[in-house]
Design an enzyme around this catalytic site. Sequence first.
Site, PDB file in Angstrom:
ATOM      1  N   LYS A   2       0.824  -1.207   0.000  1.00  0.00           N
ATOM      2  CA  LYS A   2       0.000   0.000   0.000  1.00  0.00           C
ATOM      3  C   LYS A   2       0.860   1.260   0.000  1.00  0.00           C
ATOM      4  O   LYS A   2       0.533   2.260  -0.644  1.00  0.00           O
ATOM      5  CB  LYS A   2      -0.933  -0.008   1.212  1.00  0.00           C
ATOM      6  CG  LYS A   2      -2.137  -0.932   1.078  1.00  0.00           C
ATOM      7  CD  LYS A   2      -3.067  -0.752   2.268  1.00  0.00           C
ATOM      8  CE  LYS A   2      -4.392  -1.474   2.071  1.00  0.00           C
ATOM      9  NZ  LYS A   2      -4.262  -2.912   2.017  1.00  0.00           N
ATOM     10  N   LYS A  43      -2.983   0.932   8.846  1.00  0.00           N
ATOM     11  CA  LYS A  43      -3.248  -0.101   7.843  1.00  0.00           C
ATOM     12  C   LYS A  43      -2.015  -0.981   7.664  1.00  0.00           C
ATOM     13  O   LYS A  43      -0.877  -0.507   7.780  1.00  0.00           O
ATOM     14  CB  LYS A  43      -3.594   0.519   6.482  1.00  0.00           C
ATOM     15  CG  LYS A  43      -4.939   1.204   6.405  1.00  0.00           C
ATOM     16  CD  LYS A  43      -5.184   1.688   4.983  1.00  0.00           C
ATOM     17  CE  LYS A  43      -6.526   2.347   4.815  1.00  0.00           C
ATOM     18  NZ  LYS A  43      -6.741   2.808   3.425  1.00  0.00           N
ATOM     19  N   GLY A  54      -8.913  -6.672   2.987  1.00  0.00           N
ATOM     20  CA  GLY A  54      -9.985  -7.336   3.721  1.00  0.00           C
ATOM     21  C   GLY A  54     -10.118  -6.901   5.170  1.00  0.00           C
ATOM     22  O   GLY A  54     -10.684  -7.623   5.982  1.00  0.00           O
ATOM     23  N   GLY A  55      -9.571  -5.725   5.503  1.00  0.00           N
ATOM     24  CA  GLY A  55      -9.703  -5.243   6.875  1.00  0.00           C
ATOM     25  C   GLY A  55      -8.687  -5.811   7.842  1.00  0.00           C
ATOM     26  O   GLY A  55      -8.683  -5.457   9.024  1.00  0.00           O
ATOM     27  N   HIS A  66     -17.141   4.764   0.405  1.00  0.00           N
ATOM     28  CA  HIS A  66     -16.130   3.905  -0.218  1.00  0.00           C
ATOM     29  C   HIS A  66     -16.610   3.626  -1.645  1.00  0.00           C
ATOM     30  O   HIS A  66     -17.561   2.876  -1.856  1.00  0.00           O
ATOM     31  CB  HIS A  66     -16.011   2.609   0.580  1.00  0.00           C
ATOM     32  CG  HIS A  66     -14.948   1.674   0.082  1.00  0.00           C
ATOM     33  ND1 HIS A  66     -14.184   0.903   0.919  1.00  0.00           N
ATOM     34  CD2 HIS A  66     -14.517   1.380  -1.164  1.00  0.00           C
ATOM     35  CE1 HIS A  66     -13.344   0.172   0.212  1.00  0.00           C
ATOM     36  NE2 HIS A  66     -13.536   0.452  -1.062  1.00  0.00           N
ATOM     37  N   ARG A  91      -6.970  -7.815  -9.103  1.00  0.00           N
ATOM     38  CA  ARG A  91      -7.700  -9.066  -9.302  1.00  0.00           C
ATOM     39  C   ARG A  91      -9.161  -8.739  -9.558  1.00  0.00           C
ATOM     40  O   ARG A  91      -9.563  -7.575  -9.511  1.00  0.00           O
ATOM     41  CB  ARG A  91      -7.601  -9.936  -8.047  1.00  0.00           C
ATOM     42  CG  ARG A  91      -8.044  -9.190  -6.784  1.00  0.00           C
ATOM     43  CD  ARG A  91      -8.143 -10.080  -5.581  1.00  0.00           C
ATOM     44  NE  ARG A  91      -8.246  -9.353  -4.326  1.00  0.00           N
ATOM     45  CZ  ARG A  91      -9.343  -8.771  -3.858  1.00  0.00           C
ATOM     46  NH1 ARG A  91     -10.462  -8.809  -4.570  1.00  0.00           N
ATOM     47  NH2 ARG A  91      -9.347  -8.139  -2.701  1.00  0.00           N
TER      48      ARG A  91
END
Length: 649
Positions: free
Chosen positions: A116, A158, A164-165, A208, A291
Amino acid sequence: MFSKILIANRGEIACRVIETAQKLGIKTVAVYSDSDYKALHVQLADEAVYLGPSSAIDSYLQIDKVIAAAKQTGASAIHPGYGFLSENADFAEACQQQKIQFIGPTASAIRAMGSKSEAKALMAEAGVPMLPGYHGSDQSDESLINKAESLGCPLMIKAAMGGGGKGMRVIHDLAELEAGLAAAKRESLKSFGDDRLLLERFVTRPRHIEVQIFFDQQGNGVFLFDRDCSLQRRHQKVIEEAPAPGLSSEIRFAMGEAAVNAGRAINYQGAGTVEFLLDGNQFYFMEMNTRLQVEHPVTEMVTGIDLVEWQLEVASGLPLQLSQEDLNCTGNAVEVRLYAEDPDNSFLPSSGRIHDLRWPEISDRVRVDTGIQQGDHISSHYDPMLAKLIAWGEDRQQAIANLSEALAGYQQSGLADNRDFLLSLLSEPDFIDGQLSTGFIDEHPVTELNQQKTDLAVAAAALYWQTQSLSEQKRLSQPLNTNQYLPKLMSFTVQEQLWPVKLENKDNKTLVSLPSGQLLLDASVEQQRVTVELEAQKVTCRVVAMPDSQLKVFFNDFSLVVSLPVLSHSQDQIGAMTAPMNGTVTNVMVQPGEEVGEGKALLILEAMKMEHTIKAPKEGVIASVFYQSGDQVEAGASLLSYKDEADVA
């Protein structure tokens, strides 16, 4: 085009890829673990290869085994689905080295977006708007704490390699920072094998929004409009829709162009998703998923494009068949994710056998993507998603109505799921009005069933149970008029409480006496269906008998499980330190003889990729710890025990 492909995944996405491959005349190879040897994706594929034990790290994440399975079966390409190896650059590279086509982007593109922090640096260079934050290489606690203090709260932590959290924490007070960093590092290392973190300013009520992009190998790129994925719980999406409601055309196309620029900056190819935070009229880059997304069906329903077919075409070297000007967005589509989890018990994952399963009727407006079938055992080893239900409508209101009707037609008994929670969300006035944000679910918490609904469900269970008992006794097959067989006294356990129920005949109707009062009903029972008329309103429900003397009552907008008294719990058992679901003990934080206060963390249990902390229900002294780190436990097993007060004295 390929003649045979291997799908390096399981569950609904494996079934989804097989569906398109079969449509195109492509042979498919499934892979499976011990838990999945009878799974639907294995049954649908032309061939199947065993990978190993149930744990994903020993099966689906074994690159060498997956590559060997492709070579063994003569598959010339591998579709990774999502999750598992789908964004693993080493896997994409291994496919290339073995001359097997990876149906996805290049390894270099995956690596560019896999971190990220590195992705944000690249996107900043490409001119994509960014949130203030820290994405640097100095990962010492001191450095992270200093950067966090300079950014201030609220702050988002993060995992740099995350998704996926996992490894994500929101810090509202700097006093929480040190513990938040430690927890995020631990979870990130466990989930991704990398504990690097990044920090960002936390937007309190954002939306989001994500944009679906597609590139071919010739460098042509398009965006297939946007999706709103704001409704999330624990940073995982729950409801998604396309297009995102309420966006101006200027913002919509600015986001689309920014997403295409992001893909072009890393020479992307295949399907990808660029995710943004929308704060008012300003949007900020979050991350890029290299993806196919879980929520891709809503895009397919509004564009009429099979995205898996496009993936296969692009991977085989064909150019995109449509330009940006050729693409249209028609109507609206909404998707819900059905999870094996218990909303009434902090959304803890649920595992076990599916006793009974019914899907809504499929049409050009209603779609079900799933990898499960009746009789399957849902394992704690994998993500708890059971299925996705998707509905289309001419407008958003019609799409929501169609989805609500479809969701009412889904009925599963055997383990807890989130059906009723989703039905409740879809009926929220703020959701219907499009008042969305990532905090929506927190702001609209689950509410308990009201007394009227509970009474009606228990009355239906009593009527069904009486009729079934009489049918068995008299071996009757025709429908019964329940009023003939009254009075009858019985008891059920409802939400840990004993409910005596009395049925009586009164004026050719059924008088149902409950702890909360009485209901006078016109009632009939035919097979599993109970029809009652209350105050001139006729309601039909379905009652399913389950193992362990339980009944599950399904109405269109809610359901309820009731049990015979044999399953009732004594007050001594309530709040005991027992395993709430099947799982693995990962950390034991107390020892026998240790004095603990109420709420102290005692043990961590992991199930379905999530950590669950067992806390002390009261003050006391620990007598015994029955499990150690690494042990498997079953739901209901006693994990620890207290010393008796007499022993302590």
